[in-house]
Design an enzyme around this catalytic site. Structure first.
Site, mmCIF file in Angstrom:
data_model
loop_
_atom_site.group_PDB
_atom_site.id
_atom_site.type_symbol
_atom_site.label_atom_id
_atom_site.label_comp_id
_atom_site.label_asym_id
_atom_site.label_seq_id
_atom_site.Cartn_x
_atom_site.Cartn_y
_atom_site.Cartn_z
ATOM 1 N N HIS A 1 -3.645 17.469 -57.023
ATOM 2 C CA HIS A 1 -3.765 16.384 -58.435
ATOM 3 C C HIS A 1 -3.158 14.761 -58.124
ATOM 4 C CE1 HIS A 1 -2.548 19.079 -61.627
ATOM 5 N NE2 HIS A 1 -3.300 18.710 -62.684
ATOM 6 N N LYS B 1 0.150 10.494 -60.480
ATOM 7 C CA LYS B 1 0.843 11.345 -61.770
ATOM 8 C C LYS B 1 2.627 11.757 -60.964
ATOM 9 C CE LYS B 1 0.065 16.403 -63.574
ATOM 10 N NZ LYS B 1 0.695 16.053 -64.424
#
Length: 269
Positions: free
Chosen positions: A155, A159
């Site tokens: 990600h 995040k």
């Protein structure tokens, strides 16, 4: 027309949720919230998202707009989501939860409230990811007993939780299909001299870099061959459209805990 409130409406995901609801033919953006200290409180939601004027402004507490909406979509943080869950419990509203990173005790609290109000909760609202969950169950039943199973997820740098809720959902699908509980077989970090890999463990590896929207791979590795099941998201609108689909589906459903498997009708696959 299903009237939707978006929690955290000014965030990256929040803005996509507003856009998705606006463009859904049976949904309406009816409310949106941000933290009280946000400079965007009072701003028109449509103008905030580049969609023109909606005549719906960002508020600092959805309780102030409680009569304006039917369903909350919440992709914020555990504490904020639980506050909105309590609001739904108090006023009989429905909620779609995309937040991840809940503790076991918080999950139990959600299950308890779902006995009184309709709740959809999923680690990922992409149609493709939820199909992957089903494929993983089938792969685990065929190959799980003799393969090493690893899950790799990637990600963007912003995040804040790891591994991702989707990766955990993949692990739960695999472990459940093999008759195990993920907490008993998961290995979330390896460092130093770890010894040989044990037979039943499901390993997790996490990447955080750049602007990666979301990539997940489950690997079933044997001697001489391996099977990899991968999903790659390139646009957050995939998740937003799925969440709005869930909100429309959830409206007027009876109290209960639902998942995207229910929303998409995947139980019979």
């Amino acid at each position: 027309m299903v009237r939707i409130a978006v929690a955290g409406a000014a965030g990256r995901m929040g803005r996509n949720l507003v856009k998705a609801a606006h463009h859904n033919p049976v949904a309406k953006v009816a409310a949106g919230s941000e933290r009280p200290e946000s400079s965007l409180v009072g701003v028109d939601l449509g103008e905030l998202c580049g969609e023109g004027k909606f005549d719906v402004v960002v508020c600092d507490d959805l309780a102030k707009q409680i009569d304006q909406f039917d369903v909350i979509i919440d992709f914020t943080a555990p504490a904020s989501t639980l506050n909105n869950l309590a609001l739904c419990q108090q006023y009989g509203k429905s909620i779609v939860i995309g937040t991840t990173g809940f503790t076991e005790e918080q999950r139990e609290q959600i299950d308890l409230v779902a006995q009184q109000v309709p709740v959809v909760m999923a680690p990922n609202y992409s149609v493709g990811v939820n199909l992957v969950f089903k494929l993983l169950e089938k792969a685990a039943k065929v190959m799980g007993d003799y393969c090493d199973i690893e899950i790799v997820e990637a990600h963007h740098r912003h995040k804040v939780d790891a591994p991702s809720g989707t990766a955990i959902g993949m692990g739960e699908a695999i472990a459940g299909a093999m008759g195990n509980k993920l907490s008993d077989v998961a290995v979330y970090a390896r460092e130093g001299i770890t010894g040989e890999r044990t037979k039943d463990e499901i390993g997790f590896a996490t990447i955080r870099a750049g602007d990666i929207v979301g990539e997940h791979t489950a690997m079933f590795a044997d001697i001489g061959e391996r099977v990899e099941i991968t999903h790659k998201a390139t646009d957050r609108m995939t998740f937003a459209n799925g969440a709005v689909k869930a909100a429309v589906w959830l409206h007027e459903k009876p109290a209960g805990f639902y998942t995207m498997t229910d929303v998409l009708g995947l139980n019979d696959l």
